[in-house]
Motif scaffolding. Structure first.
Motif, short mmCIF file in Angstrom:
data_model
loop_
_atom_site.label_atom_id
_atom_site.label_comp_id
_atom_site.label_asym_id
_atom_site.label_seq_id
_atom_site.Cartn_x
_atom_site.Cartn_y
_atom_site.Cartn_z
N GLY A 1 32.10 24.75 14.52
CA GLY A 1 31.61 24.66 15.90
C GLY A 1 30.10 24.57 15.98
O GLY A 1 29.37 24.87 15.03
N GLY A 2 29.62 24.15 17.14
CA GLY A 2 28.19 24.09 17.38
C GLY A 2 27.50 22.90 16.77
O GLY A 2 26.27 22.86 16.68
N HIS A 3 28.28 21.90 16.32
CA HIS A 3 27.68 20.73 15.68
C HIS A 3 27.82 19.52 16.59
O HIS A 3 28.92 19.15 17.00
CB HIS A 3 28.38 20.44 14.34
CG HIS A 3 28.27 21.55 13.34
ND1 HIS A 3 27.13 21.77 12.58
CD2 HIS A 3 29.15 22.51 12.98
CE1 HIS A 3 27.33 22.81 11.80
NE2 HIS A 3 28.54 23.29 12.03
N ASP A 4 26.71 18.88 16.90
CA ASP A 4 26.78 17.63 17.65
C ASP A 4 25.81 16.60 17.11
O ASP A 4 25.51 15.60 17.76
CB ASP A 4 26.54 17.86 19.14
CG ASP A 4 25.16 18.39 19.45
OD1 ASP A 4 24.38 18.62 18.50
OD2 ASP A 4 24.85 18.58 20.64
N GLU A 5 25.30 16.82 15.89
CA GLU A 5 24.43 15.86 15.24
C GLU A 5 25.11 15.31 13.99
O GLU A 5 25.91 16.00 13.35
CB GLU A 5 23.09 16.51 14.87
CG GLU A 5 22.26 16.93 16.07
CD GLU A 5 20.91 17.50 15.68
OE1 GLU A 5 20.69 17.67 14.45
OE2 GLU A 5 20.09 17.77 16.56
N PRO A 6 24.81 14.07 13.64
CA PRO A 6 25.44 13.48 12.45
C PRO A 6 24.96 14.17 11.18
O PRO A 6 23.88 14.76 11.15
CB PRO A 6 24.98 12.03 12.51
CG PRO A 6 23.67 12.08 13.22
CD PRO A 6 23.82 13.17 14.25
N VAL B 1 31.64 10.99 18.49
CA VAL B 1 31.70 10.22 19.73
C VAL B 1 31.31 11.16 20.87
O VAL B 1 31.98 12.16 21.11
CB VAL B 1 33.11 9.65 19.96
CG1 VAL B 1 33.21 9.00 21.34
CG2 VAL B 1 33.46 8.65 18.87
N TYR B 2 30.21 10.83 21.56
CA TYR B 2 29.76 11.73 22.63
C TYR B 2 29.86 11.09 24.01
O TYR B 2 29.65 11.76 25.03
CB TYR B 2 28.31 12.18 22.37
CG TYR B 2 27.29 11.08 22.49
CD1 TYR B 2 26.67 10.81 23.70
CD2 TYR B 2 26.95 10.31 21.38
CE1 TYR B 2 25.73 9.80 23.82
CE2 TYR B 2 26.01 9.30 21.48
CZ TYR B 2 25.41 9.04 22.71
OH TYR B 2 24.48 8.03 22.81
#
Length: 445
Positions: free
Chosen positions: A30-35, A284-285
């Motif tokens: 969790g807490g990951h939204d960067e490549p 995918v955001y």
């Protein structure tokens, strides 16, 4: 656990694992939204030993420009590889790791004068040239250099042809340059060539080696003591590729042209070591649906926006002419639909995959791209404020126990957490032993 800031952390794996499984575990934290990348050090080590097995006479000098990730370069240095550097910064990086100057070739035929002077100051004497003006420059700034004349011999097909920019004609230009170097009092110690990055022809190496043999004879007649043959790059590195056929061609050509000769043979593989070792994870955001027509059939086309694009890791689409395929981390179900994948910047040209058919993906879906280690990280930018992906390195525990003795590190550089059980990759019968992850923090010199 103490975290060492600004240093890569190597995750030591036990049991069965894959880069995809590591990605899934990181995402599920969790807490990951960067490549991010997952780098498999074991892939690098395996390829090094495979190279030495197939071409024992040829020393690999890794092309730093392909991927200058410090951990990758350090690992190859520990294994005993040499390095092909193209600039002052690359020489500075490699020598900073403790690599001896004789394991470096300054393989840029057109060099800045200040870079030549720096090379001289750190003892990197071996360098290439392909023109009269370069000889004049070297005579002025580094007359004691050990020179390698670079000739042109192009593969019939290559992902990135290099002969259009570098390499003199082996028949008309190279002999004249050898004589001119002798007039200048410069030492030419060998011949190099580069058939093209990602070459798709093996026979070209035999042709080039024949040219080199002839130039060795002409060089001796001009007074040069030539003892180095540089085969350049062009070796494949993607998953499933093989250098076996190319190795057979090279070995046969060396036997035919340099059998019994005390000639040092090197090559400059880049993507061979880097490509398959790196797996990229993107998320995918955002997405939007637009009307489209495919095969004269009206349908809805889905545009997926990812957190990495052509200004980041996927610059390889432009620079390296790669073709990439996104694979959902979690199996996507449903009927494949017309889709495209786009990067995060505000540029309308930031398109990674213009058209493919894939089942619908939800927001937050993670995608996996294999074979992303070559000409990606060193060319990526933070355009529009989107960061270059970080690298998560992993290594098998048994391999780590050997590598840590070779790296320029001491035990003080490692902090090992107690092993923790992790769920198996997939339920099978009988159930496999769960793999355990151990985090190791290392401060690379």
């Amino acid at each position: 656990m103490k975290v060492i800031e600004d240093e890569q952390r190597v995750r030591v794996m036990e049991g069965q694992w894959t880069p995809e499984a590591v990605i899934k575990e990181i995402v599920e934290e969790g807490g990951h939204d960067e490549p991010f990348y997952v780098m498999d050090l074991g892939e690098v080590v395996a390829r090094y030993h495979h190279w030495k097995e197939l071409m024992p006479r040829v020393e690999p000098f890794y092309a730093v420009k392909c991927n200058d990730d410090k951990l990758l370069v350090s690992t190859l240095a520990a294994l005993g590889a040499g390095f092909d550097c193209a600039s002052k910064a690359e020489i500075e990086m490699v020598t900073g790791l403790g690599v001896r100057p004789e394991r470096i070739i300054f393989a840029n035929p057109a060099k800045l004068a200040s870079h030549i002077r720096y090379s001289s100051s750190v003892g990197v004497d071996l360098m290439t040239f392909d023109s009269e003006t370069e000889l004049v420059k070297i005579k002025q700034h580094m007359p004691h250099a050990q020179l390698v004349v670079r000739i042109r011999c192009d593969a019939a097909a290559a992902r990135c042809p290099l002969g259009i920019k570098f390499g003199c004609d082996p028949v008309t230009e190279a002999p004249r340059l050898l004589k001119l170097a002798a007039v200048f009092g410069l030492r030419v110690v060998g011949v190099s060539f580069h058939v093209g990055s990602g070459a798709e022809e093996s026979g070209v190496y035999a042709r080039a080696i024949q040219y080199c043999r002839a130039l060795f004879t002409l060089g001796a007649a001009a007074g040069h003591a030539m003892h180095l043959l540089d085969l350049g790059g062009g070796f494949p590195g993607h998953t499933g590729s093989s250098i076996r056929e190319t190795a057979q061609v090279i070995n046969a050509a060396l036997d035919a042209n340099f059998s019994g000769c005390e000639v040092r043979v090197i090559a400059e593989p880049g993507r061979y070591f880097a490509c398959a070792a790196y797996t990229l994870a993107t998320m995918v955001y955002a997405k939007r649906e637009v009307p489209a027509k495919e095969d004269d059939v009206e349908e809805t086309h889905t545009m997926y926006f990812m957190n990495d694009g052509v200004y980041g890791s996927f610059n390889c689409l432009l620079y390296d002419h790669q073709e990439v395929t996104p694979v959902p981390l979690n199996t996507a179900e449903g009927t494949p639909r017309s889709s495209s994948f786009w990067g995060p910047t505000c540029d309308g040209l930031d398109c990674v995959v213009p058209r493919m058919r894939i089942p619908a993906l939800p927001l937050g879906a993670w995608l996996v791209f294999r074979d992303m280690g070559a000409y990606t990280l060193p060319v990526a930018s933070a355009f529009n404020g989107f960061p270059v992906p970080k690298v998560r390195a992993v290594v098998d525990r048994r391999l780590w126990s050997v590598l840590k003795e070779l790296w320029p590190l001491t035990e003080n550089h490692f902090v090992v957490a107690p092993p923790a059980p992790v769920a198996p990759l997939a339920p099978v019968t009988p159930a496999p032993e769960p793999h355990r992850a151990v985090f190791v923090e290392c401060a690379l010199k």
